[in-house]
Scaffold this motif. Sequence first.
Motif, PDB file in Angstrom:
ATOM      1  N   LEU A 172     -45.976 -44.116 -11.887  1.00 51.66           N
ATOM      2  CA  LEU A 172     -45.409 -43.191 -10.903  1.00 51.66           C
ATOM      3  C   LEU A 172     -44.325 -42.360 -11.590  1.00 51.66           C
ATOM      4  O   LEU A 172     -43.394 -42.921 -12.186  1.00 51.66           O
ATOM      5  CB  LEU A 172     -44.811 -43.965  -9.720  1.00 51.66           C
ATOM      6  N   LYS A 173     -44.489 -41.045 -11.547  1.00 52.72           N
ATOM      7  CA  LYS A 173     -43.466 -40.140 -12.085  1.00 52.72           C
ATOM      8  C   LYS A 173     -43.056 -39.223 -10.937  1.00 52.72           C
ATOM      9  O   LYS A 173     -43.537 -39.367  -9.828  1.00 52.72           O
ATOM     10  CB  LYS A 173     -43.980 -39.346 -13.284  1.00 52.72           C
ATOM     11  N   PHE A 174     -42.175 -38.249 -11.238  1.00 59.24           N
ATOM     12  CA  PHE A 174     -41.687 -37.364 -10.182  1.00 59.24           C
ATOM     13  C   PHE A 174     -42.090 -35.924 -10.457  1.00 59.24           C
ATOM     14  O   PHE A 174     -42.144 -35.503 -11.621  1.00 59.24           O
ATOM     15  CB  PHE A 174     -40.160 -37.510 -10.027  1.00 59.24           C
ATOM     16  N   GLU A 175     -42.412 -35.196  -9.381  1.00 55.15           N
ATOM     17  CA  GLU A 175     -42.756 -33.779  -9.492  1.00 55.15           C
ATOM     18  C   GLU A 175     -41.613 -33.055 -10.212  1.00 55.15           C
ATOM     19  O   GLU A 175     -40.445 -33.253  -9.857  1.00 55.15           O
ATOM     20  CB  GLU A 175     -42.939 -33.182  -8.088  1.00 55.15           C
ATOM     21  N   GLY A 176     -41.993 -32.326 -11.236  1.00 61.10           N
ATOM     22  CA  GLY A 176     -40.960 -31.594 -11.992  1.00 61.10           C
ATOM     23  C   GLY A 176     -40.342 -32.405 -13.101  1.00 61.10           C
ATOM     24  O   GLY A 176     -39.608 -31.897 -13.941  1.00 61.10           O
ATOM     25  N   GLY A 177     -40.654 -33.721 -13.133  1.00 64.39           N
ATOM     26  CA  GLY A 177     -40.178 -34.534 -14.267  1.00 64.39           C
ATOM     27  C   GLY A 177     -41.006 -34.188 -15.496  1.00 64.39           C
ATOM     28  O   GLY A 177     -42.195 -33.894 -15.396  1.00 64.39           O
ATOM     29  N   TYR A 178     -40.347 -34.202 -16.646  1.00 63.07           N
ATOM     30  CA  TYR A 178     -41.083 -33.933 -17.884  1.00 63.07           C
ATOM     31  C   TYR A 178     -40.787 -35.065 -18.852  1.00 63.07           C
ATOM     32  O   TYR A 178     -39.631 -35.408 -19.082  1.00 63.07           O
ATOM     33  CB  TYR A 178     -40.683 -32.589 -18.497  1.00 63.07           C
ATOM     34  N   HIS A 179     -41.875 -35.628 -19.413  1.00 61.03           N
ATOM     35  CA  HIS A 179     -41.694 -36.789 -20.306  1.00 61.03           C
ATOM     36  C   HIS A 179     -42.466 -36.561 -21.596  1.00 61.03           C
ATOM     37  O   HIS A 179     -42.946 -37.490 -22.218  1.00 61.03           O
ATOM     38  CB  HIS A 179     -42.168 -38.059 -19.590  1.00 61.03           C
ATOM     39  N   GLY A 180     -42.623 -35.280 -21.984  1.00 66.80           N
ATOM     40  CA  GLY A 180     -43.390 -34.991 -23.186  1.00 66.80           C
ATOM     41  C   GLY A 180     -44.838 -34.683 -22.812  1.00 66.80           C
ATOM     42  O   GLY A 180     -45.203 -34.615 -21.630  1.00 66.80           O
ATOM     43  N   HIS A 181     -45.671 -34.480 -23.816  1.00 69.90           N
ATOM     44  CA  HIS A 181     -47.010 -33.933 -23.554  1.00 69.90           C
ATOM     45  C   HIS A 181     -48.136 -34.964 -23.683  1.00 69.90           C
ATOM     46  O   HIS A 181     -49.311 -34.599 -23.824  1.00 69.90           O
ATOM     47  CB  HIS A 181     -47.264 -32.738 -24.496  1.00 69.90           C
ATOM     48  N   ALA A 182     -47.839 -36.249 -23.568  1.00 70.20           N
ATOM     49  CA  ALA A 182     -48.937 -37.255 -23.557  1.00 70.20           C
ATOM     50  C   ALA A 182     -49.752 -37.078 -22.274  1.00 70.20           C
ATOM     51  O   ALA A 182     -49.225 -36.646 -21.244  1.00 70.20           O
ATOM     52  CB  ALA A 182     -48.356 -38.662 -23.639  1.00 70.20           C
ATOM     53  N   ASP A 183     -51.053 -37.435 -22.351  1.00 67.70           N
ATOM     54  CA  ASP A 183     -51.975 -37.158 -21.252  1.00 67.70           C
ATOM     55  C   ASP A 183     -51.455 -37.610 -19.887  1.00 67.70           C
ATOM     56  O   ASP A 183     -51.620 -36.921 -18.892  1.00 67.70           O
ATOM     57  CB  ASP A 183     -53.326 -37.860 -21.521  1.00 67.70           C
ATOM     58  N   SER A 184     -50.802 -38.772 -19.841  1.00 73.42           N
ATOM     59  CA  SER A 184     -50.433 -39.327 -18.530  1.00 73.42           C
ATOM     60  C   SER A 184     -49.313 -38.575 -17.838  1.00 73.42           C
ATOM     61  O   SER A 184     -49.023 -38.834 -16.668  1.00 73.42           O
ATOM     62  CB  SER A 184     -50.002 -40.789 -18.698  1.00 73.42           C
ATOM     63  N   PHE A 185     -48.684 -37.641 -18.555  1.00 74.16           N
ATOM     64  CA  PHE A 185     -47.483 -37.016 -17.978  1.00 74.16           C
ATOM     65  C   PHE A 185     -47.694 -35.571 -17.558  1.00 74.16           C
ATOM     66  O   PHE A 185     -46.743 -34.887 -17.192  1.00 74.16           O
ATOM     67  CB  PHE A 185     -46.341 -37.045 -19.015  1.00 74.16           C
ATOM     68  N   LEU A 186     -48.929 -35.063 -17.647  1.00 70.10           N
ATOM     69  CA  LEU A 186     -49.095 -33.612 -17.536  1.00 70.10           C
ATOM     70  C   LEU A 186     -49.454 -33.138 -16.137  1.00 70.10           C
ATOM     71  O   LEU A 186     -49.846 -31.987 -15.944  1.00 70.10           O
ATOM     72  CB  LEU A 186     -50.120 -33.122 -18.563  1.00 70.10           C
ATOM     73  N   SER A 187     -49.285 -33.969 -15.127  1.00 68.97           N
ATOM     74  CA  SER A 187     -49.536 -33.477 -13.756  1.00 68.97           C
ATOM     75  C   SER A 187     -48.192 -33.239 -13.081  1.00 68.97           C
ATOM     76  O   SER A 187     -47.269 -34.051 -13.182  1.00 68.97           O
ATOM     77  CB  SER A 187     -50.319 -34.536 -12.969  1.00 68.97           C
ATOM     78  N   GLU A 188     -48.086 -32.047 -12.424  1.00 70.05           N
ATOM     79  CA  GLU A 188     -46.840 -31.735 -11.695  1.00 70.05           C
ATOM     80  C   GLU A 188     -45.615 -31.913 -12.601  1.00 70.05           C
ATOM     81  O   GLU A 188     -44.580 -32.443 -12.190  1.00 70.05           O
ATOM     82  CB  GLU A 188     -46.687 -32.669 -10.480  1.00 70.05           C
ATOM     83  N   ALA A 189     -45.759 -31.489 -13.867  1.00 67.71           N
ATOM     84  CA  ALA A 189     -44.658 -31.753 -14.810  1.00 67.71           C
ATOM     85  C   ALA A 189     -43.723 -30.558 -14.907  1.00 67.71           C
ATOM     86  O   ALA A 189     -44.084 -29.435 -14.537  1.00 67.71           O
ATOM     87  CB  ALA A 189     -45.231 -32.068 -16.188  1.00 67.71           C
ATOM     88  N   GLY A 190     -42.547 -30.808 -15.430  1.00 66.61           N
ATOM     89  CA  GLY A 190     -41.521 -29.775 -15.546  1.00 66.61           C
ATOM     90  C   GLY A 190     -41.563 -29.108 -16.911  1.00 66.61           C
ATOM     91  O   GLY A 190     -42.603 -29.036 -17.559  1.00 66.61           O
ATOM     92  N   SER A 191     -40.411 -28.608 -17.352  1.00 68.63           N
ATOM     93  CA  SER A 191     -40.253 -27.960 -18.663  1.00 68.63           C
ATOM     94  C   SER A 191     -41.309 -26.863 -18.840  1.00 68.63           C
ATOM     95  O   SER A 191     -41.503 -26.040 -17.949  1.00 68.63           O
ATOM     96  CB  SER A 191     -40.324 -28.999 -19.794  1.00 68.63           C
ATOM     97  N   GLY A 192     -41.989 -26.873 -19.987  1.00 65.97           N
ATOM     98  CA  GLY A 192     -42.896 -25.772 -20.293  1.00 65.97           C
ATOM     99  C   GLY A 192     -44.041 -25.628 -19.302  1.00 65.97           C
ATOM    100  O   GLY A 192     -44.538 -24.521 -19.064  1.00 65.97           O
ATOM    101  N   LEU A 193     -44.478 -26.750 -18.681  1.00 66.86           N
ATOM    102  CA  LEU A 193     -45.589 -26.645 -17.717  1.00 66.86           C
ATOM    103  C   LEU A 193     -45.100 -25.915 -16.464  1.00 66.86           C
ATOM    104  O   LEU A 193     -45.788 -25.069 -15.906  1.00 66.86           O
ATOM    105  CB  LEU A 193     -46.121 -28.032 -17.372  1.00 66.86           C
ATOM    106  N   ALA A 194     -43.887 -26.218 -16.043  1.00 64.26           N
ATOM    107  CA  ALA A 194     -43.323 -25.518 -14.874  1.00 64.26           C
ATOM    108  C   ALA A 194     -43.120 -24.048 -15.235  1.00 64.26           C
ATOM    109  O   ALA A 194     -43.424 -23.141 -14.468  1.00 64.26           O
ATOM    110  CB  ALA A 194     -41.985 -26.154 -14.503  1.00 64.26           C
ATOM    111  N   THR A 195     -42.639 -23.826 -16.444  1.00 66.44           N
ATOM    112  CA  THR A 195     -42.348 -22.452 -16.894  1.00 66.44           C
ATOM    113  C   THR A 195     -43.604 -21.600 -16.883  1.00 66.44           C
ATOM    114  O   THR A 195     -43.598 -20.452 -16.476  1.00 66.44           O
ATOM    115  CB  THR A 195     -41.769 -22.497 -18.327  1.00 66.44           C
ATOM    116  N   LEU A 196     -44.723 -22.198 -17.338  1.00 65.85           N
ATOM    117  CA  LEU A 196     -45.987 -21.440 -17.454  1.00 65.85           C
ATOM    118  C   LEU A 196     -46.860 -21.621 -16.226  1.00 65.85           C
ATOM    119  O   LEU A 196     -47.985 -21.124 -16.181  1.00 65.85           O
ATOM    120  CB  LEU A 196     -46.724 -21.880 -18.727  1.00 65.85           C
TER     121      LEU A 196
END
Length: 415
Positions: A121-145
Amino acid sequence: MGGVNSPVRAFKSVGGDPPIIERGLGAHLWDVDGREYIDFIGSWGALILGHAHPAIVAAIQDQAALGASYGITTELEVELAERVKRAIPSVEKLRFVSSGTEATMSAIRLARAFTKRDLILKFEGGYHGHADSFLSEAGSGLATLGIASSPGVPEALAALTLNAPYNDLASVEKLFASNKREIAAVIVEPVPANMGVVLPAPGFLNGLREITNRTGSLLIFDEVITGFRLCYGGAQTLQGVTPDLTTLGKIIGGGLPVAAYGGRAEIMAQVAPLGSVYQAGTLSGNPLAMRAGIEVLKLLETANFYSKLNARAERFVAQLHRAVREFSIPAQVNSTGSLATLFFVPQTVGNYADAKKSDTRRYAAFFRAMFERGILLAPSQFEALFLSAAHTETDLERTLGAVRESFGLLAADPE
Ligand code: KE4
């Protein structure tokens, strides 16, 4: 590849071409055309001491002459590990890796092995790097783009990651209720900085601690940004909440590639070679990076380092608030210690949904106006401004002058 080695550097959300940097010193950067900037990116938070600090340079030069990497244990790894453990007692054992992504990826693999559960369980807008499990609803560059989930991550794997709104314990309770005893861990930035800076609501982190204790899940604090940023230790020290595992990075490498994951000894004992959770790395704990990290922590441990840095940052942020009011800019300033984000949105920002209401076009206009005045902010509304010990009063006065001029332009062009 797009002219950058990391997407957020591409200036895509703020327009214009990014500079090509030639050198840095203290809080300043110079590009290849000789233009000088006061830098508030600070290698995305790693450089709390500023660029090319003499003690760090000397340590790296000295170690380089002894060899950069041996691929065999050195005393330096032990020394840096001991320093981290003394600063963050919940980290009873740790493993060095070379990036925050490796640290968080390994921490969730370990949590899954330890609990024999699959969900994270992670949080919307949380960013924990670019490993596969972290790339949904992620922050940082994913939010930016505006990338809600990255292609290339198999559906079956993405389905193992749950997302809840930050600061919303009821949503977390609901996810735990509908996934009984299947959640291996909750991973959270104790003070998020990758949706922009958002502060934990009173009791939120304690609530996560209570829920994970009750359900047998692990609590992972991703302190890659907050570790040694807000105090000598982690945000966990200030928040009074003890996670099972912690990830660190950025500052502990002083600008060289170092990150770490660690926590309760009984959990870490499952990592190979003691256990069978496999994680490895050619340059993990390399002596060059260890030397840099040791020098940084020595300097951060000096008396009053954080009280002085945080007091200066608080004075700066107070002036920022004043300028927002004076120019009637529809904006919020979220800050803690030497971290801050100026959100171009009239309402308060307590989670990612709030942050996404920001007017990113106005942020872009502000960014460009500041850039033209020699102030380099994060090229994204969903990042943080990092103050360092190298930012002088003159730097901050110059920056506030540029803020007022830029606000003047924005106020004149309400769009
Ligand atoms: P790296 O793999 O980039 O070293 O660390 C990933 C990471 C993990 N956890 C947190 C809380 C982080 O902030 C990061 C990386 N932060 C971004 C900036 N917000 C790195 C910048 C970039 O991707 O270029």
